[in-house]
Design a protein around this motif. Structure first.
Motif, PDB file in Angstrom:
ATOM      1  N   ARG A   1       0.954  -0.831  -0.228  1.00 30.05           N
ATOM      2  CA  ARG A   1      -0.377   0.034   0.036  1.00 30.05           C
ATOM      3  C   ARG A   1       0.732   1.129   0.221  1.00 30.05           C
ATOM      4  O   ARG A   1       0.776   1.870  -0.600  1.00 30.05           O
ATOM      5  CB  ARG A   1      -1.082  -0.190   1.100  1.00 30.05           C
ATOM      6  CG  ARG A   1      -1.449   1.380   1.488  1.00 30.05           C
ATOM      7  CD  ARG A   1      -2.536   1.043   2.627  1.00 30.05           C
ATOM      8  NE  ARG A   1      -1.523   1.284   3.434  1.00 30.05           N
ATOM      9  CZ  ARG A   1      -1.988  -0.059   4.844  1.00 30.05           C
ATOM     10  NH1 ARG A   1      -3.443  -0.141   5.258  1.00 30.05           N
ATOM     11  NH2 ARG A   1      -1.506   0.457   6.206  1.00 30.05           N
TER      12      ARG A   1
ATOM     13  N   GLN B   1      -5.398   7.511   2.760  1.00 28.63           N
ATOM     14  CA  GLN B   1      -7.361   8.044   2.834  1.00 28.63           C
ATOM     15  C   GLN B   1      -7.386   7.382   2.178  1.00 28.63           C
ATOM     16  O   GLN B   1      -9.060   6.063   1.881  1.00 28.63           O
ATOM     17  CB  GLN B   1      -7.941   9.334   3.335  1.00 28.63           C
ATOM     18  CG  GLN B   1      -9.346   8.898   3.909  1.00 28.63           C
ATOM     19  CD  GLN B   1      -9.367  10.421   3.878  1.00 28.63           C
ATOM     20  OE1 GLN B   1      -9.068  11.327   4.398  1.00 28.63           O
ATOM     21  NE2 GLN B   1     -10.730  11.037   3.875  1.00 28.63           N
TER      22      GLN B   1
ATOM     23  N   VAL C   1      -6.661   5.905  -0.946  1.00 30.20           N
ATOM     24  CA  VAL C   1      -6.340   4.504  -1.663  1.00 30.20           C
ATOM     25  C   VAL C   1      -6.668   3.468  -0.765  1.00 30.20           C
ATOM     26  O   VAL C   1      -7.454   2.224  -1.263  1.00 30.20           O
ATOM     27  CB  VAL C   1      -4.220   3.785  -1.897  1.00 30.20           C
ATOM     28  CG1 VAL C   1      -4.342   2.675  -1.199  1.00 30.20           C
ATOM     29  CG2 VAL C   1      -3.659   5.407  -2.105  1.00 30.20           C
ATOM     30  N   VAL C   2      -7.065   3.251   1.168  1.00 25.89           N
ATOM     31  CA  VAL C   2      -8.095   2.425   1.831  1.00 25.89           C
ATOM     32  C   VAL C   2      -9.314   2.853   1.036  1.00 25.89           C
ATOM     33  O   VAL C   2      -9.704   1.910   1.072  1.00 25.89           O
ATOM     34  CB  VAL C   2      -7.923   2.666   3.274  1.00 25.89           C
ATOM     35  CG1 VAL C   2      -9.040   1.612   3.374  1.00 25.89           C
ATOM     36  CG2 VAL C   2      -6.132   2.589   3.146  1.00 25.89           C
ATOM     37  N   GLU C   3     -10.172   3.787   1.032  1.00 22.09           N
ATOM     38  CA  GLU C   3     -11.208   3.916   0.518  1.00 22.09           C
ATOM     39  C   GLU C   3     -12.505   3.204  -1.049  1.00 22.09           C
ATOM     40  O   GLU C   3     -12.888   2.546  -1.025  1.00 22.09           O
ATOM     41  CB  GLU C   3     -11.807   5.212   1.012  1.00 22.09           C
ATOM     42  CG  GLU C   3     -11.705   5.739   1.883  1.00 22.09           C
ATOM     43  CD  GLU C   3     -12.056   7.318   2.574  1.00 22.09           C
ATOM     44  OE1 GLU C   3     -12.234   8.333   1.141  1.00 22.09           O
ATOM     45  OE2 GLU C   3     -12.253   7.475   3.681  1.00 22.09           O
TER      46      GLU C   3
ATOM     47  N   SER D   1      -9.473   0.759  -2.410  1.00 22.08           N
ATOM     48  CA  SER D   1      -9.315  -0.378  -1.813  1.00 22.08           C
ATOM     49  C   SER D   1     -10.633  -0.848  -1.244  1.00 22.08           C
ATOM     50  O   SER D   1     -11.402  -2.179  -1.570  1.00 22.08           O
ATOM     51  CB  SER D   1      -8.067  -0.966  -1.065  1.00 22.08           C
ATOM     52  OG  SER D   1      -7.389  -0.797  -2.108  1.00 22.08           O
ATOM     53  N   VAL D   2     -11.669  -1.244  -0.619  1.00 21.77           N
ATOM     54  CA  VAL D   2     -12.517  -1.342   0.179  1.00 21.77           C
ATOM     55  C   VAL D   2     -13.987  -0.445  -0.822  1.00 21.77           C
ATOM     56  O   VAL D   2     -14.833  -2.089  -0.168  1.00 21.77           O
ATOM     57  CB  VAL D   2     -12.501  -0.254   1.666  1.00 21.77           C
ATOM     58  CG1 VAL D   2     -14.372  -0.694   2.203  1.00 21.77           C
ATOM     59  CG2 VAL D   2     -11.511  -0.590   2.639  1.00 21.77           C
TER      60      VAL D   2
ATOM     61  N   SER E   1      -7.936  -6.288  -1.335  1.00 22.30           N
ATOM     62  CA  SER E   1      -7.613  -5.376   0.091  1.00 22.30           C
ATOM     63  C   SER E   1      -6.282  -4.464   0.237  1.00 22.30           C
ATOM     64  O   SER E   1      -6.541  -3.664  -0.356  1.00 22.30           O
ATOM     65  CB  SER E   1      -6.199  -6.340  -0.265  1.00 22.30           C
ATOM     66  OG  SER E   1      -5.076  -6.538   0.793  1.00 22.30           O
ATOM     67  N   THR E   2      -6.448  -4.066   1.097  1.00 22.36           N
ATOM     68  CA  THR E   2      -6.173  -2.924   1.688  1.00 22.36           C
ATOM     69  C   THR E   2      -4.428  -2.596   2.418  1.00 22.36           C
ATOM     70  O   THR E   2      -3.883  -1.666   2.264  1.00 22.36           O
ATOM     71  CB  THR E   2      -6.644  -2.501   2.626  1.00 22.36           C
ATOM     72  OG1 THR E   2      -6.019  -2.857   3.922  1.00 22.36           O
ATOM     73  CG2 THR E   2      -8.406  -2.062   2.485  1.00 22.36           C
TER      74      THR E   2
ATOM     75  N   TYR F   1      -1.120  -4.892  -3.590  1.00 23.08           N
ATOM     76  CA  TYR F   1      -1.869  -4.792  -4.544  1.00 23.08           C
ATOM     77  C   TYR F   1      -1.260  -6.200  -5.668  1.00 23.08           C
ATOM     78  O   TYR F   1       0.452  -6.178  -5.501  1.00 23.08           O
ATOM     79  CB  TYR F   1      -2.365  -3.300  -4.394  1.00 23.08           C
ATOM     80  CG  TYR F   1      -2.773  -2.951  -4.157  1.00 23.08           C
ATOM     81  CD1 TYR F   1      -4.208  -2.523  -3.831  1.00 23.08           C
ATOM     82  CD2 TYR F   1      -2.332  -1.975  -2.875  1.00 23.08           C
ATOM     83  CE1 TYR F   1      -4.911  -1.573  -3.148  1.00 23.08           C
ATOM     84  CE2 TYR F   1      -2.997  -1.711  -2.161  1.00 23.08           C
ATOM     85  CZ  TYR F   1      -4.191  -1.651  -2.217  1.00 23.08           C
ATOM     86  OH  TYR F   1      -4.717  -0.713  -0.998  1.00 23.08           O
TER      87      TYR F   1
ATOM     88  N   VAL G   1      -7.619   0.666  -8.334  1.00 24.03           N
ATOM     89  CA  VAL G   1      -7.438   1.726  -7.721  1.00 24.03           C
ATOM     90  C   VAL G   1      -7.215   2.747  -8.115  1.00 24.03           C
ATOM     91  O   VAL G   1      -8.181   4.195  -7.458  1.00 24.03           O
ATOM     92  CB  VAL G   1      -6.246   1.646  -6.893  1.00 24.03           C
ATOM     93  CG1 VAL G   1      -6.388   2.525  -5.726  1.00 24.03           C
ATOM     94  CG2 VAL G   1      -6.819   0.570  -5.334  1.00 24.03           C
TER      95      VAL G   1
END
Length: 87
Positions: A19, A37, A39-41, A43-44, A49-50, A53, A61
């Motif tokens: 990540r 923030q 990248v995680v959002e 991904s979800v 996966s968070t 990749y 993403v």
């Protein structure tokens, strides 16, 4: 336009990116916290996966983020074009 023989592959097959490597492509323009923030959002939202990749997942993403208007979208487009440098 580059010829097919001069085109570099995006990355070695099976190469996984952490990540932080994706965040690092976005952070210079967006700041580390905002990039993390986003990248995680993304991904979800994409059901990925968070943490790790594939190049294909990282492309998804960044393509998702590229749809956001303004600096975020522009930064994501440029980051997506630099993914091959992470291989």
């Amino acid at each position: 336009m580059r010829s097919i023989s001069s085109m570099q592959p995006l990355a070695a097959p099976g190469k996984r990116l952490h990540r932080n490597e994706i965040i690092g492509l976005l952070a210079p323009s967006l700041g580390h916290d905002k990039a993390a923030q986003l990248v995680v959002e993304a991904s979800v939202e994409l059901g990925l996966s968070t943490f790790e990749y594939t190049i294909e997942d990282a492309t998804l993403v960044l393509s998702h983020l590229a749809q956001i208007p303004g600096l975020t979208g522009i930064t994501a487009v440029l980051a997506r074009s630099r993914l091959h440098k992470l291989s």
